[in-house]
Design a protein around this motif. Structure first.
Motif, PDB file in Angstrom:
ATOM      1  N   THR A  11       0.833  -1.207   0.000  1.00  0.00           N
ATOM      2  CA  THR A  11       0.000   0.000   0.000  1.00  0.00           C
ATOM      3  C   THR A  11       0.873   1.265   0.000  1.00  0.00           C
ATOM      4  O   THR A  11       0.471   2.287  -0.526  1.00  0.00           O
ATOM      5  N   SER A  12       2.079   1.160   0.550  1.00  0.00           N
ATOM      6  CA  SER A  12       2.975   2.324   0.596  1.00  0.00           C
ATOM      7  C   SER A  12       3.518   2.676  -0.790  1.00  0.00           C
ATOM      8  O   SER A  12       4.028   3.774  -0.985  1.00  0.00           O
ATOM      9  N   VAL A  13       3.429   1.724  -1.720  1.00  0.00           N
ATOM     10  CA  VAL A  13       3.898   1.986  -3.092  1.00  0.00           C
ATOM     11  C   VAL A  13       2.772   1.657  -4.089  1.00  0.00           C
ATOM     12  O   VAL A  13       3.013   1.295  -5.228  1.00  0.00           O
ATOM     13  N   GLY A  14       1.513   1.801  -3.606  1.00  0.00           N
ATOM     14  CA  GLY A  14       0.357   1.354  -4.384  1.00  0.00           C
ATOM     15  C   GLY A  14      -0.035   2.249  -5.545  1.00  0.00           C
ATOM     16  O   GLY A  14      -0.917   1.891  -6.330  1.00  0.00           O
ATOM     17  N   SER A  15       0.578   3.414  -5.685  1.00  0.00           N
ATOM     18  CA  SER A  15       0.285   4.304  -6.821  1.00  0.00           C
ATOM     19  C   SER A  15       1.546   5.125  -7.085  1.00  0.00           C
ATOM     20  O   SER A  15       2.471   5.130  -6.255  1.00  0.00           O
ATOM     21  N   ILE A  16       1.542   5.837  -8.199  1.00  0.00           N
ATOM     22  CA  ILE A  16       2.709   6.671  -8.530  1.00  0.00           C
ATOM     23  C   ILE A  16       2.916   7.738  -7.443  1.00  0.00           C
ATOM     24  O   ILE A  16       4.039   7.965  -6.988  1.00  0.00           O
ATOM     25  N   GLU A  17       1.817   8.348  -6.988  1.00  0.00           N
ATOM     26  CA  GLU A  17       1.932   9.379  -5.938  1.00  0.00           C
ATOM     27  C   GLU A  17       2.556   8.777  -4.680  1.00  0.00           C
ATOM     28  O   GLU A  17       3.388   9.396  -4.030  1.00  0.00           O
ATOM     29  N   ARG A  18       2.143   7.571  -4.347  1.00  0.00           N
ATOM     30  CA  ARG A  18       2.667   6.932  -3.134  1.00  0.00           C
ATOM     31  C   ARG A  18       4.139   6.560  -3.290  1.00  0.00           C
ATOM     32  O   ARG A  18       4.910   6.632  -2.335  1.00  0.00           O
ATOM     33  N   ILE A  19       4.525   6.163  -4.482  1.00  0.00           N
ATOM     34  CA  ILE A  19       5.944   5.844  -4.717  1.00  0.00           C
ATOM     35  C   ILE A  19       6.778   7.116  -4.547  1.00  0.00           C
ATOM     36  O   ILE A  19       7.848   7.109  -3.916  1.00  0.00           O
ATOM     37  N   ILE A  20       6.260   8.222  -5.064  1.00  0.00           N
ATOM     38  CA  ILE A  20       6.973   9.504  -4.931  1.00  0.00           C
ATOM     39  C   ILE A  20       7.069   9.897  -3.453  1.00  0.00           C
ATOM     40  O   ILE A  20       8.112  10.360  -2.976  1.00  0.00           O
ATOM     41  N   ASN A  21       6.001   9.636  -2.715  1.00  0.00           N
ATOM     42  CA  ASN A  21       6.003   9.929  -1.275  1.00  0.00           C
ATOM     43  C   ASN A  21       7.042   9.065  -0.538  1.00  0.00           C
ATOM     44  O   ASN A  21       7.795   9.553   0.316  1.00  0.00           O
TER      45      ASN A  21
END
Ligand code: ADP
Ligand code: ASP
Ligand code: MG
Length: 267
Positions: A11-21
């Motif tokens: 879930t911490s890398v579940g989307s591009i925005e989250r990967i950037i975060n």
């Protein structure tokens, strides 16, 4: 300077925005003077999607091919996370299981890590880079790609902490720590600041998937302190360590876990 393992779950890398975060958290940690090894899971839902695809192809999909398929999720997230790190000026590099290599033993889909070669990773982090290692993946002695069981990136993180003798092992996830029960199902569940390996093992064996039980077991055997914390808030997480660090006078019950679709028959 501390050497840290930072593990980011699906879930911490579940989307591009989250990967950037996640990349921003890693950058902050490195700028704080730490030497960083990252362990990353597949993007949330990816492993399940791949399992469904294998089932749509055949009911008899072999475990060997399943491992080739399932471990691809971690390849994608490793590369995307490195790309995000490079984009914000962090020197980062990913390696797949077989390149490191992460040696496993046991059967396909349920192997366990027995060794990780330290050479490339140590050299890279000593040169100031962030090393990104895929969770869940391994390679057997005879060269087959393997996986180490569902939720296995936690076990990869603990194995990396042990083998690289890191100062900490931080498990970043979508909740801000270990709760007395699943906070997504029981809203009144209480956050636990400190928990012993034994109690955490009991919670995770009974269904608290916030930490994979075999990862907790390895941490307990080798006395590797863990910290479960949120990728999305700065709140303090939960520390998991030996019983001697817990003040038992203050506690009656630590937590309650449950698992779905399970019945107990007593004679
Ligand atoms: P990740 O993708 O980071 O590996 P998981 O989905 O495997 O995350 O684990 C986190 C989830 O574990 C939380 O979203 C929560 O619903 C669940 N969970 C179950 N029991 C607990 C508990 N006792 N404390 C915290 N989270 C729990
Ligand atoms: N991607 C694997 C799984 O979904 C490993 C992990 O997420 O820890 O089980
Ligand atoms: Mg998990």
């Amino acid at each position: 300077m501390a050497k840290k393992v930072l593990k980011f779950g699906g879930t911490s890398v579940g989307s591009i925005e989250r990967i950037i975060n996640a990349a921003k958290i890693i950058k902050r940690e490195q700028e704080g003077g730490n030497s960083i090894i990252v362990v990353v899971s597949a993007m949330a839902g990816k492993t399940n999607e791949l399992i469904d695809q294998s089932k749509a192809i055949s009911k008899n999909f072999t475990r060997r091919e399943l491992d080739v398929l399932l471990t691809s999720g971690e390849q994608v997230s490793s590369a995307l996370l490195c790309g995000a790190l490079n984009e914000i000026g962090v020197k980062a590099k990913s390696w797949m299981n077989w390149q490191i290599p992460i040696i496993t033993e046991g059967e396909n889909t349920n192997s366990r890590i027995i060794n990780i070669n330290k050479e490339k990773i140590n050299k890279f982090i000593l040169d100031g880079g962030v090393a990104v290692i895929p969770g869940f993946q391994g390679i057997s002695i005879n060269g087959d790609i393997t996986s180490i069981g569902r939720g296995g990136s936690d076990a990869t993180a603990v194995a990396v902490a042990k083998i690289f003798n890191t100062d900490s092992c931080e498990i970043y996830t979508d909740v801000d720590g270990v709760y007395s029960s699943d906070p997504n199902k029981i809203p009144v569940a209480k956050k636990i600041d400190k928990i012993s390996y034994e109690e955490m093992l009991e919670l995770s064996s009974l269904g608290a998937k916030v930490m994979q039980s075999s990862a907790v077991q390895t941490a307990m055997i080798h006395d590797i302190p863990l910290e479960v914390k949120s990728t999305f808030t700065n709140r303090k997480g939960t520390k998991i360590f030996g019983q001697e660090n817990i003040d038992y006078n203050k506690k009656v019950i630590t937590g309650v876990a449950y698992s779905k679709d399970e019945a107990k028959i007593i004679f």
